[in-house]
Design an enzyme around this catalytic site. Sequence first.
Site, PDB file in Angstrom:
ATOM      1  N   SER A   1      21.102 120.771  10.078  1.00 43.59           N
ATOM      2  CA  SER A   1      21.227 120.311   8.715  1.00 43.59           C
ATOM      3  C   SER A   1      21.286 119.068   8.474  1.00 43.59           C
ATOM      4  O   SER A   1      21.284 118.562   7.196  1.00 43.59           O
ATOM      5  CB  SER A   1      22.633 121.166   8.213  1.00 43.59           C
ATOM      6  OG  SER A   1      22.458 122.467   7.631  1.00 43.59           O
TER       7      SER A   1
ATOM      8  N   SER B   1      26.574 121.362   2.449  1.00 45.52           N
ATOM      9  CA  SER B   1      25.437 121.584   3.139  1.00 45.52           C
ATOM     10  C   SER B   1      24.717 123.044   2.665  1.00 45.52           C
ATOM     11  O   SER B   1      24.601 123.938   3.256  1.00 45.52           O
ATOM     12  CB  SER B   1      25.845 122.002   4.691  1.00 45.52           C
ATOM     13  OG  SER B   1      24.702 122.025   5.483  1.00 45.52           O
TER      14      SER B   1
ATOM     15  N   LYS C   1      18.990 117.359   5.834  1.00 46.79           N
ATOM     16  CA  LYS C   1      19.033 117.345   4.561  1.00 46.79           C
ATOM     17  C   LYS C   1      19.189 115.599   4.198  1.00 46.79           C
ATOM     18  O   LYS C   1      18.845 115.279   3.080  1.00 46.79           O
ATOM     19  CB  LYS C   1      20.364 118.031   4.233  1.00 46.79           C
ATOM     20  CG  LYS C   1      20.299 119.557   4.286  1.00 46.79           C
ATOM     21  CD  LYS C   1      21.576 120.378   3.624  1.00 46.79           C
ATOM     22  CE  LYS C   1      21.417 121.596   3.790  1.00 46.79           C
ATOM     23  NZ  LYS C   1      21.500 122.299   4.942  1.00 46.79           N
TER      24      LYS C   1
END
Length: 483
Positions: free
Chosen positions: A110, A310, A113
């Site tokens: 993640s 997230s 991102k």
Amino acid sequence: MLAALAAVLVVGLAAAGVAVVQPGPVAGWLGEAPATPDGAADPSEPPPPPVLTAAGTAAPAPTPDGIRAALTPLINGSILGNEVNISVVDPAGGEVLYEAGQETPTVPASTTKLVTAATVLAARGPAYRIATRVVAGANPGEVVIVGAGDPTLAVNGTGWYPGAGRLDRLAGQVKTALGGTRPTKVIVDGSLFPGPELEPAWDSDIPTGGFGAVITALMTDGARINPKDPGRAQARYADPDIAAGRLFAEQLGLPASAVRKGQAPAGATGTASPAAGASPGAGPPAAGAELGRVESPPVIRLVEFMLENSDNVVGEALARQVALARNKPASFEGAAAAMDEVVAELGLPANEIDVFDGSGLSRSNRITPSGLTDLLTLAAKGSRPELGDLFPGLPVGAWSGSLSERFDRSDGAEPTTAGAGAVRAKTGTLSGVHAIAGMVTTVDGRLLTFAVLANKVPDSVSIDRARLELDRIAAALAACGCR
């Protein structure tokens, strides 16, 4: 309390003449205005302590030797396995302070991102809002709800995302615009996203595990079935677009059977005035005329939603906004190509950032640690001011988002409490993959960017234990002047 938080200095780069002073996460910031409390504040109440360590105006810089001395004991023989790639940079002067596999393409999970945030802020701008529209169908009584990729769309005032556009308000606009014409059918147009709905390299449990969903152009509350559920892993609709269409039909007083998939009439326009309504005797609106619209919170808030907890669905939606801004198909492939294009335009090392989705769920993604620290350094320096808007959403150690319960412990080994309030970072987790990347303020007040990506964490190491190992590395940077 919100006013006090707004005064907190989040991160600064005095040497570069730049300070990022936006607080976060604050639900009312640039979204719906926070409610005004009744009565004045008690003057005897002491001001709240700062939740983040401020970067000093003339803080001494760490040295590579000092950083190496702090990190080497933690990395040698680490339980994170034999592929722990790290980059630590002093963004004020651009000096690389620590390197270990810093240019090794690594599954970023993640922390992807961060790339999504930077590219959508650059491509769309922080103030851009996603509009969900309803237009008149080809036949009297038909209304077409046109998905534009807003994952935050709510049914009513109890939605998951603060400040979201609402179906109940959209239905009210449509009823007014139709005048005496009674709606009879809802057509769901999700053609903006051509598919596929799942990225090929996603783990098989993504759509059913509660942290992701099939990606469609129309959905409510990130495809959550129950937006009132406060947990992080919630059940999601198998067909988010049809589910949203049925919820909209309910607001119009129509049964679920009145909903089907289709497309808006060719040349659908935004020329109708939903506030005015149809004049008596004027007949139904022309096919394709706009009957109503609601808008998402601005991109800067969507980025905050994505980074703070997230949010994978919001990540995919924002990646598609990059694609649309670059006139590419709003698909996984189109979004990836558009993000690569924007990365290059920003002057970042395109050969070190190769993404296949916007959330980081894809195991095909490859990003180097230095690619992440380069991105964070660019965002902090201020030469591209819009990129600084990714900082408010980054979780803060022991305070917010995915770091709210981290950096607050010591188990007799290296403690992590030094990172509380001093680490602002994005985390990443897939089976066997653990990552953290962001900013840390040293004990002397010097701001550093860092990225730690571990790709071959043994199965015997629990998620909690792996995260603690990452936290120790970031906390070590916070705890030392490293000179």
